[in-house]
Design a protein around this motif. Structure first.
Motif, PDB file in Angstrom:
ATOM      1  N   ILE A 160       0.873  -1.088   0.178  1.00  0.00           N
ATOM      2  CA  ILE A 160      -0.100   0.081   0.017  1.00  0.00           C
ATOM      3  C   ILE A 160       0.960   1.347   0.002  1.00  0.00           C
ATOM      4  O   ILE A 160       1.832   1.322   0.661  1.00  0.00           O
ATOM      5  CB  ILE A 160      -0.792   0.006   1.440  1.00  0.00           C
ATOM      6  CG1 ILE A 160      -1.834  -1.036   1.155  1.00  0.00           C
ATOM      7  CG2 ILE A 160      -1.562   1.282   1.352  1.00  0.00           C
ATOM      8  CD1 ILE A 160      -2.346  -1.385   2.494  1.00  0.00           C
ATOM      9  N   THR A 161       0.623   2.302  -0.863  1.00  0.00           N
ATOM     10  CA  THR A 161       1.468   3.347  -0.899  1.00  0.00           C
ATOM     11  C   THR A 161       0.466   4.657  -0.384  1.00  0.00           C
ATOM     12  O   THR A 161      -0.647   4.899  -1.046  1.00  0.00           O
ATOM     13  CB  THR A 161       2.005   3.756  -2.226  1.00  0.00           C
ATOM     14  OG1 THR A 161       2.383   2.355  -2.725  1.00  0.00           O
ATOM     15  CG2 THR A 161       2.993   4.739  -2.301  1.00  0.00           C
ATOM     16  N   ILE A 162       0.926   5.295   0.562  1.00  0.00           N
ATOM     17  CA  ILE A 162       0.518   6.521   1.053  1.00  0.00           C
ATOM     18  C   ILE A 162       1.025   7.800   0.652  1.00  0.00           C
ATOM     19  O   ILE A 162       2.336   7.717   0.926  1.00  0.00           O
ATOM     20  CB  ILE A 162       0.009   6.496   2.449  1.00  0.00           C
ATOM     21  CG1 ILE A 162      -0.536   5.302   2.946  1.00  0.00           C
ATOM     22  CG2 ILE A 162      -0.452   7.741   3.191  1.00  0.00           C
ATOM     23  CD1 ILE A 162      -0.819   5.174   4.651  1.00  0.00           C
ATOM     24  N   GLY A 163       0.486   8.785  -0.302  1.00  0.00           N
ATOM     25  CA  GLY A 163       1.069   9.860  -0.643  1.00  0.00           C
ATOM     26  C   GLY A 163       0.761  10.924   0.139  1.00  0.00           C
ATOM     27  O   GLY A 163      -0.345  11.199   0.609  1.00  0.00           O
ATOM     28  N   VAL A 164       1.808  11.550   0.822  1.00  0.00           N
ATOM     29  CA  VAL A 164       1.676  12.818   1.671  1.00  0.00           C
ATOM     30  C   VAL A 164       2.141  13.875   0.994  1.00  0.00           C
ATOM     31  O   VAL A 164       3.255  13.984   0.476  1.00  0.00           O
ATOM     32  CB  VAL A 164       2.488  12.298   2.806  1.00  0.00           C
ATOM     33  CG1 VAL A 164       1.939  13.453   4.054  1.00  0.00           C
ATOM     34  CG2 VAL A 164       1.877  11.143   3.485  1.00  0.00           C
ATOM     35  N   ASN A 165       1.279  14.989   0.907  1.00  0.00           N
ATOM     36  CA  ASN A 165       1.845  16.399   0.301  1.00  0.00           C
ATOM     37  C   ASN A 165       1.441  17.459   1.425  1.00  0.00           C
ATOM     38  O   ASN A 165       0.386  17.604   1.856  1.00  0.00           O
ATOM     39  CB  ASN A 165       1.068  16.483  -0.788  1.00  0.00           C
ATOM     40  CG  ASN A 165       1.373  18.043  -1.262  1.00  0.00           C
ATOM     41  OD1 ASN A 165       2.363  18.529  -1.348  1.00  0.00           O
ATOM     42  ND2 ASN A 165       0.388  18.826  -1.456  1.00  0.00           N
ATOM     43  N   LEU A 166       2.518  18.061   2.120  1.00  0.00           N
ATOM     44  CA  LEU A 166       2.268  19.061   3.278  1.00  0.00           C
ATOM     45  C   LEU A 166       3.092  20.338   3.050  1.00  0.00           C
ATOM     46  O   LEU A 166       3.837  20.418   2.099  1.00  0.00           O
ATOM     47  CB  LEU A 166       2.767  18.554   4.685  1.00  0.00           C
ATOM     48  CG  LEU A 166       1.737  17.034   4.953  1.00  0.00           C
ATOM     49  CD1 LEU A 166       2.655  16.545   6.166  1.00  0.00           C
ATOM     50  CD2 LEU A 166       0.750  17.381   5.369  1.00  0.00           C
ATOM     51  N   SER A 167       2.608  21.423   3.658  1.00  0.00           N
ATOM     52  CA  SER A 167       3.503  22.575   3.653  1.00  0.00           C
ATOM     53  C   SER A 167       4.561  22.651   4.782  1.00  0.00           C
ATOM     54  O   SER A 167       4.317  23.264   5.820  1.00  0.00           O
ATOM     55  CB  SER A 167       2.380  23.669   3.710  1.00  0.00           C
ATOM     56  OG  SER A 167       1.294  23.610   2.684  1.00  0.00           O
ATOM     57  N   SER A 168       5.364  21.988   4.596  1.00  0.00           N
ATOM     58  CA  SER A 168       6.352  21.785   5.641  1.00  0.00           C
ATOM     59  C   SER A 168       7.461  23.016   5.613  1.00  0.00           C
ATOM     60  O   SER A 168       8.255  22.969   6.423  1.00  0.00           O
ATOM     61  CB  SER A 168       7.168  20.467   5.588  1.00  0.00           C
ATOM     62  OG  SER A 168       7.235  19.867   4.637  1.00  0.00           O
ATOM     63  N   THR A 169       7.376  23.937   4.376  1.00  0.00           N
ATOM     64  CA  THR A 169       8.098  25.145   4.211  1.00  0.00           C
ATOM     65  C   THR A 169       7.144  26.242   3.943  1.00  0.00           C
ATOM     66  O   THR A 169       6.080  25.692   3.573  1.00  0.00           O
ATOM     67  CB  THR A 169       9.435  25.278   3.317  1.00  0.00           C
ATOM     68  OG1 THR A 169       9.020  24.704   1.964  1.00  0.00           O
ATOM     69  CG2 THR A 169      10.321  24.012   3.855  1.00  0.00           C
ATOM     70  N   GLY A 170       7.622  27.411   3.740  1.00  0.00           N
ATOM     71  CA  GLY A 170       6.664  28.774   3.591  1.00  0.00           C
ATOM     72  C   GLY A 170       5.732  28.923   4.655  1.00  0.00           C
ATOM     73  O   GLY A 170       6.027  28.675   5.869  1.00  0.00           O
ATOM     74  N   PRO A 171       4.763  29.913   4.407  1.00  0.00           N
ATOM     75  CA  PRO A 171       4.082  30.613   5.544  1.00  0.00           C
ATOM     76  C   PRO A 171       3.298  29.723   6.273  1.00  0.00           C
ATOM     77  O   PRO A 171       3.179  29.969   7.670  1.00  0.00           O
ATOM     78  CB  PRO A 171       3.131  31.554   4.906  1.00  0.00           C
ATOM     79  CG  PRO A 171       3.799  31.603   3.338  1.00  0.00           C
ATOM     80  CD  PRO A 171       4.435  30.832   3.035  1.00  0.00           C
ATOM     81  N   ALA A 172       2.828  28.406   5.993  1.00  0.00           N
ATOM     82  CA  ALA A 172       2.174  27.324   6.813  1.00  0.00           C
ATOM     83  C   ALA A 172       3.098  26.441   7.448  1.00  0.00           C
ATOM     84  O   ALA A 172       2.778  25.379   7.797  1.00  0.00           O
ATOM     85  CB  ALA A 172       1.203  26.970   5.896  1.00  0.00           C
ATOM     86  N   ALA A 173       4.548  26.827   7.246  1.00  0.00           N
ATOM     87  CA  ALA A 173       5.296  25.671   7.800  1.00  0.00           C
ATOM     88  C   ALA A 173       5.229  24.928   9.240  1.00  0.00           C
ATOM     89  O   ALA A 173       5.281  23.757   9.492  1.00  0.00           O
ATOM     90  CB  ALA A 173       6.782  26.230   7.695  1.00  0.00           C
ATOM     91  N   SER A 174       4.799  25.914  10.248  1.00  0.00           N
ATOM     92  CA  SER A 174       4.593  25.622  11.670  1.00  0.00           C
ATOM     93  C   SER A 174       3.717  24.541  11.566  1.00  0.00           C
ATOM     94  O   SER A 174       3.475  23.798  12.356  1.00  0.00           O
ATOM     95  CB  SER A 174       4.193  26.646  12.715  1.00  0.00           C
ATOM     96  OG  SER A 174       3.014  27.390  11.786  1.00  0.00           O
ATOM     97  N   LEU A 175       2.495  24.648  10.635  1.00  0.00           N
ATOM     98  CA  LEU A 175       1.622  23.555  10.894  1.00  0.00           C
ATOM     99  C   LEU A 175       2.081  22.263   9.952  1.00  0.00           C
ATOM    100  O   LEU A 175       2.069  21.155  10.323  1.00  0.00           O
ATOM    101  CB  LEU A 175       0.231  23.909   9.927  1.00  0.00           C
ATOM    102  CG  LEU A 175      -0.581  25.085  10.404  1.00  0.00           C
ATOM    103  CD1 LEU A 175       0.120  26.351  10.618  1.00  0.00           C
ATOM    104  CD2 LEU A 175      -1.749  25.270   9.629  1.00  0.00           C
ATOM    105  N   GLY A 176       2.549  22.769   8.934  1.00  0.00           N
ATOM    106  CA  GLY A 176       3.127  21.489   8.164  1.00  0.00           C
ATOM    107  C   GLY A 176       4.154  20.637   8.668  1.00  0.00           C
ATOM    108  O   GLY A 176       4.336  19.390   8.569  1.00  0.00           O
ATOM    109  N   ILE A 177       5.270  21.325   9.474  1.00  0.00           N
ATOM    110  CA  ILE A 177       6.204  20.510  10.034  1.00  0.00           C
ATOM    111  C   ILE A 177       5.641  19.727  10.908  1.00  0.00           C
ATOM    112  O   ILE A 177       5.851  18.294  11.329  1.00  0.00           O
ATOM    113  CB  ILE A 177       7.417  21.535  10.879  1.00  0.00           C
ATOM    114  CG1 ILE A 177       7.979  22.214   9.375  1.00  0.00           C
ATOM    115  CG2 ILE A 177       8.330  20.757  11.559  1.00  0.00           C
ATOM    116  CD1 ILE A 177       8.698  23.259  10.027  1.00  0.00           C
ATOM    117  N   ALA A 178       4.631  20.239  11.836  1.00  0.00           N
ATOM    118  CA  ALA A 178       3.969  19.248  12.976  1.00  0.00           C
ATOM    119  C   ALA A 178       3.113  18.058  12.358  1.00  0.00           C
ATOM    120  O   ALA A 178       3.404  16.812  12.704  1.00  0.00           O
ATOM    121  CB  ALA A 178       3.037  20.129  13.800  1.00  0.00           C
TER     122      ALA A 178
END
Lengths: 385, 345
Positions: free
Chosen positions: A24-42
């Motif tokens: 099974i492959t789970i694709g994850v796309n998050l905003s771990s940089t840029g203005p929403a980084a504090s959300l994306g990193i968590a």
């Protein structure tokens, strides 16, 4: 001998091939940089707790960063579905990036659990949007928890101070539709900009007629500006903060002025203070323990990714009966299974999805906190018995 | 709307206008001496406040790296220039003057950051970090273009603005900061609470305007700067170096910007991108002063502050629309009443 070796290696290749087919492959796309980084990193941190095996199948994770950019988000999702052939998508982090990827997700017939709220992107009846699910509570859930508390405390008149952006608009709209039937009168709605140097004028106008409560609809540290101004101008009523600012930065910037004010947040933020038997308590404590041991202070955004993984984990066994991972049949079955999620106890909420509700978060996923000595204290939560 | 409300709104307006007036002063100064419409002026405001906030939390501020990188680029440019012009013997001296101060400041910050010094020392440290950025930006971005048209210089200034905002996000993150006030004192005049911090703002603005007036009217160096502002070629003929004047005006601009940031840091929440809008409002004030007159610009800044404060009270959703629309009648009035003359290039 040579032939024997060759056939063994052939077998090995075949075995590896079939195993990869069934993974099974789970694709994850998050905003771990840029203005929403504090959300994306968590959120990215929380993905590291994902299961490596579900129902006997190995699980692969492919994680991309969209830098809080809509174009990059679309590119990432296209790569995930075409190159990596993912079975399910988790993310994006923000509402704009989530709205941008709908076309690409629907075209590939891949279910997606986004980590941003948004009634605009969720509608199961829409042919494209039926592939999209969302893990966080929407503004109606937030608004209801606040209005319930206002009614309990006998609040009759409210002034609203909203930040002048999409978040402020949506929160104010939800508040207005919910407050009117309860007989709460709105005196005025004031607007301010995130980068304003002063909100004194808006605060003075909002204080006219001495409202019982003032509702500040803003996210992140900008929510502190009108709040501090209200205290400076001697406002003595109740102050409600929308859930957009439930983080440590807000406490730091707001300082002493925040004492005694109310904040909406998923109960996971105050997991330890929940009464025993609260449906999300066990999972919330599990999440807090795991997350804080590895990454430091808890984040409600990390709990969203944690819960998205829980939803996938619960849906996969049902979908496996209908098709093999990697096939369209499996993805369709997985979508149906996610839509059929009932009473799943996550860290942030109890999820019960249906064809018309693709968020599945109910009032159990929202609580009201009070600021006491610079810390969050559980003030009010949903009835659960 | 009662008298009390009017008083509070007026007080808020004066506090904001004091900052806009300071920035208008800096904009006029820089424009007069170098013909640069310095769009990035506001960035020094956010850099000042954010650098102080970093020092407060005991973190090495990102602006120190910017300082070192800019100094390095400036040193490379200076080396190239001296080698091309064949003045090799001047090289060690020139490099020392460019590189030594930033390196010394960086070392000082490195030593002082973990010590959690008293607020006053941290303010001085912040000024030490941010002020040299002005002259270095001038050296790197504007000095090579010194003879270009106003339009080219404006485009360079816009580019500098975007670079500085982007770096601000990189250095300090997206969240805002609020720095501690210089004093916690509260004064009451006729039912009106005035914070010690606002008094600091007023006092600094008045002192700065007075110093600028004295400096430009009484000192030789100030007169030289005015001469450059008045006629670059003429000034060059009587032995004033326009580059030195440019460096000095940018140093003053970054000093004023940084100081403004330190002054309003405790009154409001500042973000990496807050500076631009504050600078723009200062610019409206400067426009009212025709980019030339300091007192009229200060009056213009007051006008911006008052219209902003009162329009926020009545029409909070349209506040910025009101403020920036005001520039149209002002421009009309100025273009109809002032005589035009083409600047000889």
């Amino acid at each position: 001998m040579k032939q024997f070796l060759a056939s063994i290696s052939m077998l090995a290749v075949l075995a590896a091939g079939t195993a990869a087919q069934a993974d099974i492959t789970i694709g994850v796309n998050l905003s771990s940089t840029g203005p929403a980084a504090s959300l994306g990193i968590a959120e990215k941190n929380a993905i590291s707790f994902g299961p490596s095996v579900i129902a006997g199948q190995k699980v692969h994770y492919v994680i991309y960063d969209d830098a809080t950019d809509t174009t990059t988000a679309v590119q990432n999702v296209k790569r995930l579905v075409s190159e990596n052939k993912v079975d399910v998508l988790i993310g994006p982090t923000t509402s704009p990036t989530s709205a941008a990827v709908i076309e690409a997700v629907a075209a590939s017939k891949t279910p997606m659990i986004q980590l941003s709220p948004g009634p605009a992107t969720i509608s199961a009846t829409d042919e494209k949007r039926k592939w999209i699910f969302s893990a966080p509570a929407n503004t109606t859930i937030y608004g209801t928890a606040m209005i319930n508390h206002m009614v309990k405390k006998g609040v009759k008149t409210v002034s609203v101070i909203a930040v002048d952006d999409a978040y402020g608009e949506v929160s104010t709209a939800a508040y207005k539709t919910l407050s009117e039937p309860k007989g709460i009168k709105t005196l005025t709605i004031e607007k301010y900009k995130r980068t304003d140097t002063s909100a004194t004028a808006q605060v003075l106008h909002a204080m006219q007629g001495n409202p019982d409560a003032i509702f500040i609809a803003s996210s992140g540290t900008p929510a502190a500006l009108p709040h501090v101004a209200l205290i400076e101008r001697g406002y003595k009523g109740k102050i409600y903060q929308s859930g957009g600012a439930a983080n440590a930065e807000f406490l730091r910037v707001g300082g002493k002025a925040l004492e005694g004010s109310f904040m909406l947040a998923p109960p996971v933020v105050v997991g330890e203070q929940l009464p025993d038997g609260y449906p999300t308590k066990a999972e919330a404590l599990k999440f807090i323990k795991a997350y804080e041991a590895k990454f430091g202070p808890r984040s409600m955004f990390a709990s969203l990714a944690w819960d998205a993984l829980k939803i996938v984990e619960a849906a996969v066994p049902k979908a496996l009966k209908k098709g093999k991972p990697g096939s369209e049949k499996f993805r369709v079955a997985l979508r149906d299974a996610i839509e059929g999620t009932k009473g799943l106890k996550g860290a942030g909420s109890v999820f019960s999805m249906s064809a018309t509700d693709h968020s599945g978060v109910n009032q159990l996923g929202m609580s009201l906190m009070k600021v006491e000595n610079g810390k969050w204290k559980l003030e009010d939560h949903a009835e659960f018995k | 709307m009662d008298f009390q409300t009017i008083l509070i709104l007026a007080q808020d307006a004066i506090t904001n206008s004091a900052i806009y007036a300071l920035l208008a002063l800096a904009l006029i100064l820089v424009f007069g001496v170098t013909r640069v419409i310095f769009v990035a002026q506001g960035e020094f405001v956010s850099y000042g406040a954010l650098t102080l906030a970093s020092l407060q939390t005991g973190v090495m501020p990102g602006t120190v790296w910017l300082l070192l990188i800019l100094a390095f680029i400036a040193a490379c440019m200076e080396t190239a220039r001296l080698l091309v012009s064949g003045a090799r013997h001047k090289l060690p001296g020139a490099l020392a003057t460019i590189l030594a101060p930033p390196l010394a400041i960086a070392a000082l910050v490195k030593i002082c950051t973990p010590l959690h010094l008293h607020l006053g020392w941290q303010l001085i440290l912040t000024m030490l970090i941010v002020i040299p950025l002005g002259p270095l930006i001038y050296r790197v971005a504007f000095r090579p273009l010194a003879d270009a048209t106003v339009l080219v210089l404006l485009i360079a200034a816009v580019a500098v603005h975007f670079v500085l905002v982007g770096l601000g996000l990189l250095f300090f993150g997206a969240e805002g900061v609020r720095t501690p006030p210089f004093s916690d004192a509260q004064f009451t005049f006729a039912n009106l609470n005035v914070s010690g911090q606002s008094l600091c703002v007023y006092a600094t603005t008045i002192v700065f305007v007075a110093i600028m007036a004295w400096f430009f009217n009484k000192t030789l160096y100030g007169k030289a700067l005015r001469a450059v502002a008045f006629n670059r070629n003429g000034a060059r003929l009587v032995g004033i170096t326009p580059h030195l004047a440019g460096t000095f005006s940018f140093a003053l601009a970054s000093a004023i910007g940084c100081l403004s940031g330190l002054l309003i840091g405790p009154i409001t929440t500042l973000y990496y991108d807050s500076g631009f809008l504050i600078g723009l409002k200062g610019f409206v004030g400067a426009i009212v002063g025709g980019m030339a007159s300091y007192p009229i610009a200060a009056a213009g800044a007051l006008m911006v502050g008052f219209s902003e404060s009162f329009s926020s009270f009545w029409l909070s959703g349209y506040k910025d629309v009101v403020v920036f629309t005001m520039i149209i009648p002002v421009l009309l009035w100025r273009s109809l009443t002032t005589a035009h003359y083409e600047e000889e290039e």
